[in-house]
Design a protein around this motif. Structure first.
Motif, PDB file in Angstrom:
ATOM      1  N   PRO A 214      19.615  61.326  69.568  1.00 39.33           N
ATOM      2  CA  PRO A 214      20.429  60.604  70.007  1.00 39.33           C
ATOM      3  C   PRO A 214      21.305  61.156  71.300  1.00 39.33           C
ATOM      4  N   LYS A 215      21.014  62.353  71.346  1.00 39.52           N
ATOM      5  CA  LYS A 215      21.692  63.325  72.402  1.00 39.52           C
ATOM      6  C   LYS A 215      20.986  63.253  73.833  1.00 39.52           C
ATOM      7  N   ARG A 216      19.704  62.549  73.611  1.00 35.80           N
ATOM      8  CA  ARG A 216      18.806  62.446  74.775  1.00 35.80           C
ATOM      9  C   ARG A 216      18.713  61.340  75.230  1.00 35.80           C
ATOM     10  N   TYR A 217      18.969  60.237  74.378  1.00 32.33           N
ATOM     11  CA  TYR A 217      18.902  58.726  74.982  1.00 32.33           C
ATOM     12  C   TYR A 217      19.829  58.049  74.541  1.00 32.33           C
ATOM     13  N   LYS A 218      20.118  56.890  75.045  1.00 33.29           N
ATOM     14  CA  LYS A 218      21.218  55.885  74.758  1.00 33.29           C
ATOM     15  C   LYS A 218      20.644  54.405  74.803  1.00 33.29           C
ATOM     16  N   LEU A 219      21.384  53.605  74.269  1.00 31.83           N
ATOM     17  CA  LEU A 219      21.296  52.227  74.357  1.00 31.83           C
ATOM     18  C   LEU A 219      22.283  51.786  75.107  1.00 31.83           C
ATOM     19  N   LEU A 220      22.073  50.576  75.959  1.00 36.75           N
ATOM     20  CA  LEU A 220      23.216  50.111  76.729  1.00 36.75           C
ATOM     21  C   LEU A 220      24.079  49.198  76.159  1.00 36.75           C
ATOM     22  N   ARG A 221      23.798  48.495  74.962  1.00 32.35           N
ATOM     23  CA  ARG A 221      24.671  47.995  74.041  1.00 32.35           C
ATOM     24  C   ARG A 221      24.746  46.474  75.224  1.00 32.35           C
ATOM     25  N   ASN A 222      23.923  46.010  75.570  1.00 29.48           N
ATOM     26  CA  ASN A 222      23.922  44.981  76.515  1.00 29.48           C
ATOM     27  C   ASN A 222      22.638  43.986  76.248  1.00 29.48           C
ATOM     28  N   PRO A 223      22.659  43.302  75.035  1.00 26.28           N
ATOM     29  CA  PRO A 223      21.549  42.502  74.483  1.00 26.28           C
ATOM     30  C   PRO A 223      21.702  41.121  75.215  1.00 26.28           C
ATOM     31  N   PHE A 224      20.253  40.618  75.509  1.00 28.52           N
ATOM     32  CA  PHE A 224      20.586  39.291  76.152  1.00 28.52           C
ATOM     33  C   PHE A 224      19.310  38.461  75.748  1.00 28.52           C
ATOM     34  N   THR A 225      18.642  38.535  74.442  1.00 26.28           N
ATOM     35  CA  THR A 225      17.855  37.503  73.775  1.00 26.28           C
ATOM     36  C   THR A 225      18.176  37.362  72.316  1.00 26.28           C
ATOM     37  N   ASP A 226      17.567  36.489  71.681  1.00 27.70           N
ATOM     38  CA  ASP A 226      17.473  36.604  70.293  1.00 27.70           C
ATOM     39  C   ASP A 226      16.049  36.528  70.000  1.00 27.70           C
ATOM     40  N   GLU A 227      15.466  37.464  69.306  1.00 25.62           N
ATOM     41  CA  GLU A 227      14.330  37.925  68.594  1.00 25.62           C
ATOM     42  C   GLU A 227      14.320  37.372  67.270  1.00 25.62           C
ATOM     43  N   ARG A 228      13.525  36.392  66.978  1.00 22.18           N
ATOM     44  CA  ARG A 228      13.447  36.041  65.509  1.00 22.18           C
ATOM     45  C   ARG A 228      12.121  36.769  64.815  1.00 22.18           C
TER      46      ARG A 228
END
Length: 283
Positions: A214-228
């Motif tokens: 987790p110290k090397r990568y991060k998620l933007l927390r900006n979701p933009f689709t629904d993946e079923r």
């Protein structure tokens, strides 16, 4: 003519499923599970928290636990021998069509194009496409910042199309440079070495990959689709599809789905779903 077509389709299904058994033919995967007490399931082997295989043991993760629950329900609680096969994005449809696997449970999103070749049961959970960058990246804060950036392209995955193509097949229609990789674990390596600016795919995949560093990568927390995420079956196996849908409904009703989501993703920061997704019509 309609009845003749149905008979031929059933016969083709039985022949295909026979490839998974030396001595019997079965009209559906559900019947095979009940009568033979065995099933072959395709999963990813390189996705932490979803399905990761290390050493000689079986894969472990959310998808694997969901698969075990569904199989046990289809077998009325009896023990079933599960053979696990690696199923990557590029070969999931082929593995189902040629009978190498009976079902695929591998972060397998329902799409209109895939429904031409696969019968989908579920979905059992809904993920959302997001973006992962290196922890020190400040110039990418949302998906639309991927214009003219280097993003990963994995064969068989639709995630890059969501960025580069407009609706209805894509989403954002941005101009981005596609960098090929065989899997999302390889995408992670390329991101870490500077060969990519971002990896964009389902948040559950990204959360699993990034949670181990987790110290090397991060998620933007900006979701933009629904993946079923659904269970892939050979086209036309509606009996198994309907049985899986009943199992998925029960998995949410008895609290197992929420417990498994918390087990595998509770510490990743993802906002976890609390209700069952609407079931797909079996066809």
């Amino acid at each position: 003519m309609r009845r003749t077509g149905a008979v031929l389709a059933a016969a083709a299904m039985a022949v295909s499923l026979a490839a998974c058994s030396d001595t019997h033919t079965y009209s559906s995967v559900e019947e095979k599970i009940r009568e033979a007490g065995e099933v072959t399931i395709g999963t990813k082997w390189d996705q932490p928290n979803l399905s990761l295989k290390q050493g000689e043991g079986e894969p472990k993760g959310f998808d694997v636990d969901v698969a075990k629950y569904i199989v046990k329900e289809l077998a009325d609680g009896q023990d079933v021998k599960i053979t696990w096969r690696e199923s990557r994005q590029a070969n999931r449809e082929a593995l189902l069509q040629n009978g190498t696997v009976d079902m695929v449970i591998a972060s397998y999103s329902i799409t209109a194009a895939r429904k031409n070749y696969v019968t989908f049961a579920g979905p059992y959970v809904i993920a959302h496409q997001d973006t992962m960058v290196r922890a020190d990246a400040t110039h990418i804060t949302k998906a639309t910042d991927l214009e003219n950036k280097r993003i990963c392209q994995v064969p068989g995955s639709n995630s890059y199309k969501r960025i580069t193509e407009p609706p209805p097949d894509g989403r954002l229609g941005l101009s981005a440079t596609l960098v090929g990789a065989d899997s999302y674990s390889e995408c992670l390596q390329k991101l870490g070495s500077g060969g990519l600016d971002a990896v964009t795919t389902d948040d559950m995949i990204l959360a699993g990959l990034s949670s181990h560093d987790p110290k090397r990568y991060k998620l933007l927390r900006n979701p933009f689709t629904d993946e079923r995420y659904a269970v892939g079956l050979k086209k036309g196996d509606t009996a198994t599809c309907e049985a899986v849908n009943r199992a998925v409904a029960k998995m949410w009703q008895d609290g197992t789905a929420s417990r498994l989501l918390q087990k595998w993703f509770g510490k990743t920061g993802l906002v976890l779903p609390k209700t069952a997704p609407a079931a797909e019509t079996c066809s």
